[in-house]
Design a protein around this motif. Structure first.
Motif, PDB file in Angstrom:
ATOM      1  N   GLU A  40     -13.080 -22.036  -7.503  1.00  0.00           N
ATOM      2  CA  GLU A  40     -12.737 -20.629  -7.690  1.00  0.00           C
ATOM      3  C   GLU A  40     -11.275 -20.421  -8.077  1.00  0.00           C
ATOM      4  O   GLU A  40     -10.853 -19.310  -8.332  1.00  0.00           O
ATOM      5  N   GLY A  41     -10.514 -21.514  -8.104  1.00  0.00           N
ATOM      6  CA  GLY A  41      -9.126 -21.398  -8.538  1.00  0.00           C
ATOM      7  C   GLY A  41      -8.195 -20.834  -7.495  1.00  0.00           C
ATOM      8  O   GLY A  41      -7.139 -20.324  -7.821  1.00  0.00           O
ATOM      9  N   THR A  42      -8.574 -20.950  -6.210  1.00  0.00           N
ATOM     10  CA  THR A  42      -7.754 -20.379  -5.151  1.00  0.00           C
ATOM     11  C   THR A  42      -6.352 -20.964  -5.139  1.00  0.00           C
ATOM     12  O   THR A  42      -5.371 -20.274  -4.914  1.00  0.00           O
ATOM     13  N   PHE A  43      -6.237 -22.268  -5.405  1.00  0.00           N
ATOM     14  CA  PHE A  43      -4.951 -22.932  -5.290  1.00  0.00           C
ATOM     15  C   PHE A  43      -4.377 -23.338  -6.642  1.00  0.00           C
ATOM     16  O   PHE A  43      -3.407 -24.059  -6.707  1.00  0.00           O
ATOM     17  N   SER A  44      -4.986 -22.913  -7.728  1.00  0.00           N
ATOM     18  CA  SER A  44      -4.491 -23.325  -9.040  1.00  0.00           C
ATOM     19  C   SER A  44      -4.017 -22.159  -9.892  1.00  0.00           C
ATOM     20  O   SER A  44      -3.387 -22.357 -10.914  1.00  0.00           O
ATOM     21  N   LEU A  45      -4.338 -20.928  -9.490  1.00  0.00           N
ATOM     22  CA  LEU A  45      -3.917 -19.787 -10.301  1.00  0.00           C
ATOM     23  C   LEU A  45      -2.421 -19.566 -10.180  1.00  0.00           C
ATOM     24  O   LEU A  45      -1.879 -19.451  -9.091  1.00  0.00           O
ATOM     25  N   GLU A  46      -1.747 -19.543 -11.295  1.00  0.00           N
ATOM     26  CA  GLU A  46      -0.297 -19.359 -11.287  1.00  0.00           C
ATOM     27  C   GLU A  46       0.074 -17.966 -10.786  1.00  0.00           C
ATOM     28  O   GLU A  46       1.171 -17.753 -10.289  1.00  0.00           O
ATOM     29  N   SER A  47      -0.851 -17.020 -10.901  1.00  0.00           N
ATOM     30  CA  SER A  47      -0.530 -15.660 -10.483  1.00  0.00           C
ATOM     31  C   SER A  47      -0.358 -15.548  -8.976  1.00  0.00           C
ATOM     32  O   SER A  47       0.188 -14.573  -8.481  1.00  0.00           O
ATOM     33  N   ASN A  48      -0.842 -16.566  -8.242  1.00  0.00           N
ATOM     34  CA  ASN A  48      -0.701 -16.525  -6.793  1.00  0.00           C
ATOM     35  C   ASN A  48       0.714 -16.822  -6.335  1.00  0.00           C
ATOM     36  O   ASN A  48       1.046 -16.659  -5.171  1.00  0.00           O
ATOM     37  N   PHE A  49       1.558 -17.313  -7.250  1.00  0.00           N
ATOM     38  CA  PHE A  49       2.891 -17.738  -6.875  1.00  0.00           C
ATOM     39  C   PHE A  49       3.911 -17.065  -7.776  1.00  0.00           C
ATOM     40  O   PHE A  49       3.663 -16.793  -8.939  1.00  0.00           O
ATOM     41  N   LEU A  64      -1.568 -24.278  -0.028  1.00  0.00           N
ATOM     42  CA  LEU A  64      -2.351 -23.836   1.120  1.00  0.00           C
ATOM     43  C   LEU A  64      -1.462 -23.196   2.184  1.00  0.00           C
ATOM     44  O   LEU A  64      -1.762 -22.112   2.711  1.00  0.00           O
ATOM     45  N   LEU A  65      -0.343 -23.847   2.506  1.00  0.00           N
ATOM     46  CA  LEU A  65       0.557 -23.296   3.514  1.00  0.00           C
ATOM     47  C   LEU A  65       1.200 -21.998   3.043  1.00  0.00           C
ATOM     48  O   LEU A  65       1.456 -21.086   3.848  1.00  0.00           O
ATOM     49  N   THR A  66       1.467 -21.895   1.741  1.00  0.00           N
ATOM     50  CA  THR A  66       2.038 -20.656   1.212  1.00  0.00           C
ATOM     51  C   THR A  66       1.094 -19.488   1.448  1.00  0.00           C
ATOM     52  O   THR A  66       1.508 -18.388   1.835  1.00  0.00           O
ATOM     53  N   ARG A  67      -0.199 -19.719   1.244  1.00  0.00           N
ATOM     54  CA  ARG A  67      -1.179 -18.659   1.477  1.00  0.00           C
ATOM     55  C   ARG A  67      -1.362 -18.380   2.966  1.00  0.00           C
ATOM     56  O   ARG A  67      -1.465 -17.221   3.396  1.00  0.00           O
ATOM     57  N   VAL A  77       6.207 -29.228   2.167  1.00  0.00           N
ATOM     58  CA  VAL A  77       5.871 -28.519   3.404  1.00  0.00           C
ATOM     59  C   VAL A  77       7.088 -27.757   3.911  1.00  0.00           C
ATOM     60  O   VAL A  77       6.988 -26.585   4.332  1.00  0.00           O
ATOM     61  N   GLN A  78       8.245 -28.402   3.867  1.00  0.00           N
ATOM     62  CA  GLN A  78       9.472 -27.722   4.287  1.00  0.00           C
ATOM     63  C   GLN A  78       9.812 -26.570   3.343  1.00  0.00           C
ATOM     64  O   GLN A  78      10.299 -25.518   3.776  1.00  0.00           O
ATOM     65  N   GLU A  79       9.569 -26.761   2.049  1.00  0.00           N
ATOM     66  CA  GLU A  79       9.816 -25.685   1.088  1.00  0.00           C
ATOM     67  C   GLU A  79       8.910 -24.490   1.355  1.00  0.00           C
ATOM     68  O   GLU A  79       9.354 -23.339   1.324  1.00  0.00           O
ATOM     69  N   ALA A  80       7.640 -24.756   1.622  1.00  0.00           N
ATOM     70  CA  ALA A  80       6.703 -23.663   1.909  1.00  0.00           C
ATOM     71  C   ALA A  80       7.119 -22.905   3.166  1.00  0.00           C
ATOM     72  O   ALA A  80       7.012 -21.671   3.231  1.00  0.00           O
ATOM     73  N   GLY A  84       9.799 -17.347   5.103  1.00  0.00           N
ATOM     74  CA  GLY A  84      10.614 -16.486   5.954  1.00  0.00           C
ATOM     75  C   GLY A  84      10.164 -16.480   7.395  1.00  0.00           C
ATOM     76  O   GLY A  84      10.306 -15.468   8.089  1.00  0.00           O
ATOM     77  N   ARG A  85       9.613 -17.626   7.854  1.00  0.00           N
ATOM     78  CA  ARG A  85       9.119 -17.738   9.231  1.00  0.00           C
ATOM     79  C   ARG A  85       9.892 -18.841   9.964  1.00  0.00           C
ATOM     80  O   ARG A  85       9.378 -19.930  10.205  1.00  0.00           O
ATOM     81  N   PRO A  86      11.142 -18.610  10.323  1.00  0.00           N
ATOM     82  CA  PRO A  86      11.916 -19.657  11.014  1.00  0.00           C
ATOM     83  C   PRO A  86      11.394 -19.968  12.404  1.00  0.00           C
ATOM     84  O   PRO A  86      11.764 -20.991  12.996  1.00  0.00           O
ATOM     85  N   ASP A  87      10.531 -19.104  12.952  1.00  0.00           N
ATOM     86  CA  ASP A  87      10.000 -19.327  14.287  1.00  0.00           C
ATOM     87  C   ASP A  87       8.859 -20.334  14.313  1.00  0.00           C
ATOM     88  O   ASP A  87       8.447 -20.784  15.384  1.00  0.00           O
ATOM     89  N   VAL A  88       8.357 -20.720  13.142  1.00  0.00           N
ATOM     90  CA  VAL A  88       7.208 -21.622  13.070  1.00  0.00           C
ATOM     91  C   VAL A  88       7.694 -23.076  13.067  1.00  0.00           C
ATOM     92  O   VAL A  88       8.596 -23.446  12.320  1.00  0.00           O
TER      93      VAL A  88
END
Length: 862
Positions: free
Chosen positions: A739-748, A762-765, A824-827, A832-836
Motif C-alpha cells: 500500500e506504500g505506507t513507508f515508501s510514499l515521499e509525501s509522508n515525509f 516506521l518510527l517517524t510514523r 533511529v536516533q535521527e527519527a 521532538g520527543r526527548p522524553d522517549v
C-alpha cells in the motif's frame, strides 16, 4: 527516574551470582566470551573472586594452575556459563568435570530458559529440564569415575594418561572415541600433578550439580544498542525452513499475512521470544508488544502466551516492544551506508569460530529442509595492532613487543616442555626473532571492541556508533590528540582540522603506544584508532566507495525505466569480468575495484529496487524476458571467464568442470600463441588428410563438452534468478508495503525520507502518532481478560499506543546494521520527543558481506 541501560543490567546480573563465582574456576563458552568482552565483564568477574576465567571449548588441565587471587587452596568449585542448549554444551561440561577431579561443586548457568530447553523441537529434556539435566550429568560423571577407579585398581598411575570415552547415543552431543579425548590429569596451584591415593580420593567425593538460568547473555554496543552472541543457540537457530517463501535459514520468511503457527514455528522464533521475555523481566520492564511481519507476530504471540497474572502486581516500568521482520527491508543491510562502524566491521578480520557444536540427534532429523546449523559471522573483530604499531626501524626495543609476548606464552607451552623444566625466555625470544614462531602475529597483538572503554566518561563505541565515516574518524583523531596532550607527549605531524587521514592518525597512535605502560593504559583509544586506520586504508576505502557509487547509480536509474536499470546491472557484471580476466596481473591499485562476487551483491540491490519500482514488468520478475536473458548471458560468460567465482554456492557440483574448462582455455591460448610462428612458416605444406580428420573429431567432442557445460550452467543460473525473483516480490506480497505506507515521499518533509530504512520510516510514523497498517498489537493475559470478560460490564481496556510509551525497544528479527542505529536516533530527534528512551536490538550485526552469505552464500536456500 532511572535511565534504561543494557550494559548496567548485564553487569548487575553478574554481581547477583557473586557467591557462585567466588573461588571458582569459571568456564565460558564462545557465546558468553563474546558477550562479556563487549560488556567489559572480565574485570568484574575477577573482582568477585574468580580463580581463573577459561574457555569451555578449549579447556585444559592447566586451567586450575592459574590463580588470579591469593587463595592457594586447590580449586573445588567449577562454574560453567553457556549461551547454548544444555544438550549441545553437555560434552564440554562433562569433559571439564572429567579433567578436574578435585571438583566437588559444579554450577551451570545457561542463557536458555528452562521452558525453552524443554519446548525446543525434539529436545531430550522435559518440562523440569534443569533438574533432569542435573541428574543426567551426575550419572555420566559417575560412570567416568567408576571407569577411572577401575583403571587405577589394576595399575599404578605414575604419569598423566588419557582415556577415550564412548557413550551410547541417547540424543546427547557427547564426546566419542572418534572426537576429542578426555584428559584425566589434575594439577594443584603449585603445578604438581595429583595421582595415586589422593587422586582416587578426589574421585570418590560426591559431586553437587546445580543448573540456573542466566538470561543476560548479549552483546551491547552501547547502553541502548545490542545484538545476540554470534555463537549462541538463539542466533544460530534457524528462522525459516526451506519453502517457497523462505530466503535463508538466518532470515524470517517473506511476509504474506499468514504467520507460522504450531509445529511450523521455527526454533529461532521460539528462542527469541523467550530471550526477550526474560530480558524485559531482568530490566523490570512491562512490555506492550507490537509486531510487523509474519515471524514477528509469531514471536509476539509466544511472548504474550508466557505472560501471567503474576506479572500484574509487580512494580515495573511500562515499555513498548516493537518487533520487525528483517525481510521487510533487505535493501538497507545490503547497501554500503555512510557509517564508520559499518566500515570497520566490513574491513577488519573476524575471530575464527570455535569448535562447532553439533546439534542433538533428534534436532538433526526434525526437518530435512533446514541446515544442521546456521553459521553467523563472529562479532569479535581482530584489530591488527601488531601491524599498526610496527616501527620502521626493526632494531628498536618497542618493535619486539610481539616477540616478548610470544616468548612469555612459550613458557606456558606444556606440549613442548615438561613441568620441571626451566624455560629460558631469552632463548624463546631469539627463536621468535629468527622466525621460528608457533603463533602468528595476528594472534598476539589483536585488539577488540569493548563497549565500556571510555574517554572521560564517554564510551567510545556509543559515541561513534551513530557517526558517519568522516565525522567518526575526526572524533577519534580528537580523542587521540587529547590523550597525547594529557600524557605530555609531542608528535611532529601536520594536523588539518576537520579531516582525518591515515597519515595523520598513524603517528598519533604510534606515539601513544611507544612505551608499554602507555600502551596498556590507553589500550581503548589505541585499539579504536587502529580500527579506524584499517577502515581508512586505500585497499578497503576504495572498494567501499566503489560500492557507494554503484548503489547511487542503481538507485537513480531505478526511477527511470527497467531497461536502463537492467543495462546498469549488466554493465557492472561486464566490468567485474574484465577485472577478473587478468586477475593474475592485478596491481595494488586495482585491489579496491569490484569483483564478480561484488557485482552479484549489487545485482541483489538492483532486483530489490526493481521490485519496488517495476513490480509488473515481467511475468516472473521485474524485468522483461529480453532484459533478463541479457543478464543471464552476462553472468554465464562471467563465470566461464573468471576463476574466482567457482566457490559460489549455486555452482556446487560444477566446480571441477569449471576449473578444468578454464585451465583448458588457458593452455589452448598458450599453445596457439606459441605455434603461430611455426604455422606461418609451414603454412605452404598444409596438413595430411588423417591429421585433418582427427582434429575435426576432437573439435566436435570439445564443442559438445562445452555446450553441455554451458547448458548445465544455464540451469544453475536459472535457479539463481528464481531467488532474485523472490527478493523482488517482498514489497508486492506484503500488505503494508504494497500500500506504500513507508515508501510514499509525501509522508515525509523534504528529502529526509528518501533512501531511509524501514525502521526510520516506521518510527517517524509511530512517534508522530500516525496509524501504521499491518502493525499488530498483542494483548496480554490481563488485557484479553478485560476484553472478553469484564468488557461486558463496561470495564473494557483501551488499546494502548506505542507512541504513548516513554521507553520503546525495537528488535529486528534477523539483525541490524550501524546505519539503522543512526537513523533511529535521527527519527527520535526529529520527533521532538526527548522524553522517549529508544533501545535498538537485533538477532545479529549485519554487514553487506553477511547479507550476501545469507542470500547467495553458504547460509542461503539458493
Amino acid at each position: 527516574m532511572a535511565v534504561v541501560d543494557v550494559i548496567k543490567s548485564c553487569l548487575d546480573s553478574i554481581a547477583q551470582i557473586s557467591e557462585h563465582v567466588e573461588g571458582a574456576i569459571l568456564y565460558l563458552d564462545s557465546g558468553c566470551t563474546e558477550s562479556f568482552q563487549f560488556t567489559g565483564a572480565f574485570p568484574v568477574l575477577l573482582e568477585l573472586g574468580a580463580r581463573a576465567i577459561c574457555s569451555l571449548e578449549n579447556m585444559s588441565s592447566l586451567d586450575s594452575v592459574v590463580n588470579w587471587n591469593s587463595n592457594s587452596d586447590p580449586a573445588w568449585k567449577v562454574v560453567v556459563m553457556t549461551s547454548r542448549l544444555l544438550s549441545d554444551a553437555h560434552r564440554y561440561i562433562l569433559r571439564c568435570l572429567s579433567t578436574h577431579k578435585g571438583v566437588r561443586q559444579c554450577t551451570v548457568f545457561t542463557s536458555i530458559s528452562e521452558l525453552a530447553q524443554s519446548a525446543y523441537p525434539d529436545s531430550p529434556l522435559g518440562p523440569d529440564a534443569f533438574h533432569e539435566y542435573e541428574i543426567l550429568l551426575l550419572q555420566d560423571y559417575e560412570e567416568i569415575v567408576k571407569k577411572i577407579q577401575k583403571k587405577a585398581s589394576h595399575s599404578n598411575v605414575s604419569s598423566n594418561f588419557k582415556e577415550s570415552l564412548t557413550f551410547e547415543d541417547e540424543g546427547w552431543s557427547r564426546l566419542t572415541s572418534s572426537e576429542e579425548d578426555v584428559s584425566h590429569c589434575e594439577a594443584t596451584s603449585s603445578g604438581k600433578y595429583l595421582f595415586g591415593e589422593s587422586h582416587t580420593e578426589y574421585l570418590g567425593e560426591k559431586l553437587v550439580v546445580s543448573v540456573h538460568h542466566f538470561p543476560m547473555i548479549l552483546c551491547p554496543f552501547s547502553p541502548k544498542v545490542f545484538v545476540l552472541p554470534s555463537e549462541g543457540s538463539v542466533s544460530e537457530a534457524y528462522l525459516s525452513a526451506k519453502h517457497e517463501d523462505s530466503l535463508s535459514p538466518g532470515l524470517p520468511p517473506i511476509s504474506t499475512g499468514v504467520p507460522p503457527d504450531g509445529d511450523d514455528v521455527p526454533p529461532g522464533a521460539l528462542l527469541t521470544a523467550h530471550f526477550l521475555y526474560h530480558l524485559a523481566a531482568k530490566m523490570d520492564l512491562k512490555m506492550e508488544i507490537f509486531s510487523l511481519g509474519d515471524l514477528s507476530k509469531t514471536v509476539g504471540k509466544i511472548m504474550t502466551d508466557m505472560s501471567s497474572l503474576y506479572d500484574v502486581g509487580r512494580r515495573k516500568r511500562s515499555a513498548g516492544l516493537l518487533l520487525i521482520d528483517r525481510t521487510l527491508d533487505l535493501l538497507t543491510p545490503c547497501c554500503h551506508g555512510d557509517s564508520l562502524v559499518d566500515c570497520m566491521f566490513s574491513s577488519l578480520p573476524r575471530r575464527e569460530k570455535t569448535t562447532s557444536y553439533s546439534s542433538t540427534k533428534g534436532s538433526k532429523t526434525q526437518h530435512k529442509l533446514v541446515p544442521s546449523s546456521l553459521q553467523r559471522a563472529p562479532l569479535d573483530v581482530q584489530i591488527p595492532l601488531g601491524k599498526v604499531l610496527q616501527e620502521e626501524e626493526s632494531n628498536t626495543n618497542d618493535s619486539r613487543l610481539a616477540e616478548r609476548i610470544e616468548a612469555f606464552l612459550g613458557g606456558w607451552d606444556a606440549c613442548n616442555s615438561s613441568p620441571p623444566e626451566t624455560v629460558d625466555l631469552v632463548n624463546l625470544c631469539n627463536k621468535v626473532h629468527d622466525g621460528k614462531s608457533f603463533l602468528s602475529e595476528s594472534q598476539l597483538l589483536n585488539g577488540s571492541f569493548v563497549s565500556t572503554e571510555t574517554f572521560r566518561g564517554t564510551p567510545y563505541m556509543e559515541a561513534i556508533l551513530d557517526r558517519r565515516t568522516k565525522d567518526g574518524a575526526v572524533l577519534v583523531k580528537k580523542w587521540l590528540q587529547e590523550t597525547l596532550r594529557r600524557q605530555n607527549i609531542t608528535v611532529n605531524v601536520k594536523i588539518r582540522p576537520g579531516f582525518a587521514t591515515k597519515l595523520e592518525l598513524q603517528p598519533l597512535i604510534r606515539a601513544l603506544a611507544k612505551s608499554q605502560s602507555s600502551l596498556i593504559r590507553n589500550k581503548g583509544i589505541i585499539q579504536l584508532g587502529a580500527a579506524v586506520l584499517v577502515a581508512l586504508d586505500e585497499s578497503h576505502s576504495t572498494r567501499w566507495n566503489a560500492f557507494v557509487s554503484a548503489e547511487k547509480i542503481l538507485s537513480a536509474t531505478a526511477g527511470d525505466t527497467s531497461q536502463s536499470l537492467g543495462a546498469q546491472i549488466g554493465d557492472l557484471i561486464h566490468k567485474s569480468t574484465m577485472l577478473g580476466s587478468d586477475g593474475d596481473k592485478k596491481t595494488d591499485h586495482l585491489q579496491g575495484l569490484l569483483s564478480f562476487k561484488d557485482a552479484l551483491l549489487l545485482m541483489i540491490v538492483g532486483y530489490i529496487l526493481a521490485g519496488e519500482n517495476f513490480p509488473t514488468s515481467g511475468s516472473g520478475g521485474p524485468f522483461s524476458w529480453q532484459e533478463e536473458h541479457f543478464l543471464k548471458e552476462a553472468i554465464v560468460d562471467a563465470i566461464l571467464e573468471n576463476a574466482s567465482v567457482v566457490k559460489l554456492k549455486f555452482l556446487d557440483g560444477l566446480t571441477e568442470e569449471l576449473e578444468a574448462n578454464l585451465n583448458r582455455k588457458k593452455s589452448e591460448d598458450t599453445k596457439e600463441a606459441s605455434s603461430d610462428q611455426l604455422e606461418s612458416d609451414d603454412d605452404q605444406w598444409g596438413k595430411w588428410g588423417d591429421e585433418e580428420e582427427d582434429d575435426g573429431k576432437n573439435d566436435k567432442k570439445q564443442v559438445y563438452s562445452d555446450m553441455q557445460l554451458k547448458l548445465e550452467l544455464l540451469d544453475r543460473v536459472d535457479n539463481l534468478f528464481k531467488s532474485l525473483h523472490k527478493l523482488s516480490t517482498v514489497k508486492r506480497r506484503n500488505l503494508s508495503l504494497r500500500e506504500g505506507t513507508f515508501s510514499l515521499e509525501s509522508n515525509f518533509t523534504g528529502d529526509s525520507g528518501l533512501n531511509k530504512s524501514l525502521i526510520y520510516k516506521l518510527l517517524t510514523r509511530v512517534l508522530g502518532k500516525h496509524d501504521v497498517p499491518g502493525l499488530e498489537y498483542h494483548s496480554t493475559t490481563v488485557g484479553r481478560l478485560f476484553k472478553s470478560g469484564f468488557g461486558r460490564f463496561g470495564l473494557g481496556q483501551t488499546k494502548p499506543s506505542l507512541a504513548d510509551q516513554n521507553i520503546i525497544m525495537v528488535f529486528v528479527v534477523g539483525g541490524i546494521n550501524a546505519a539503522e542505529v543512526r537513523e533511529v536516533q535521527e527519527a527520535l530527534s526529529e520527533s521532538g520527543r526527548p522524553d522517549v528512551e529508544l533501545i535498538l536490538g537485533g538477532t545479529t550485526f549485519l554487514t553487506p558481506d553477511d547479507m550476501f552469505t545469507l542470500l547467495m552464500g553458504d547460509s542461503s536456500y539458493i
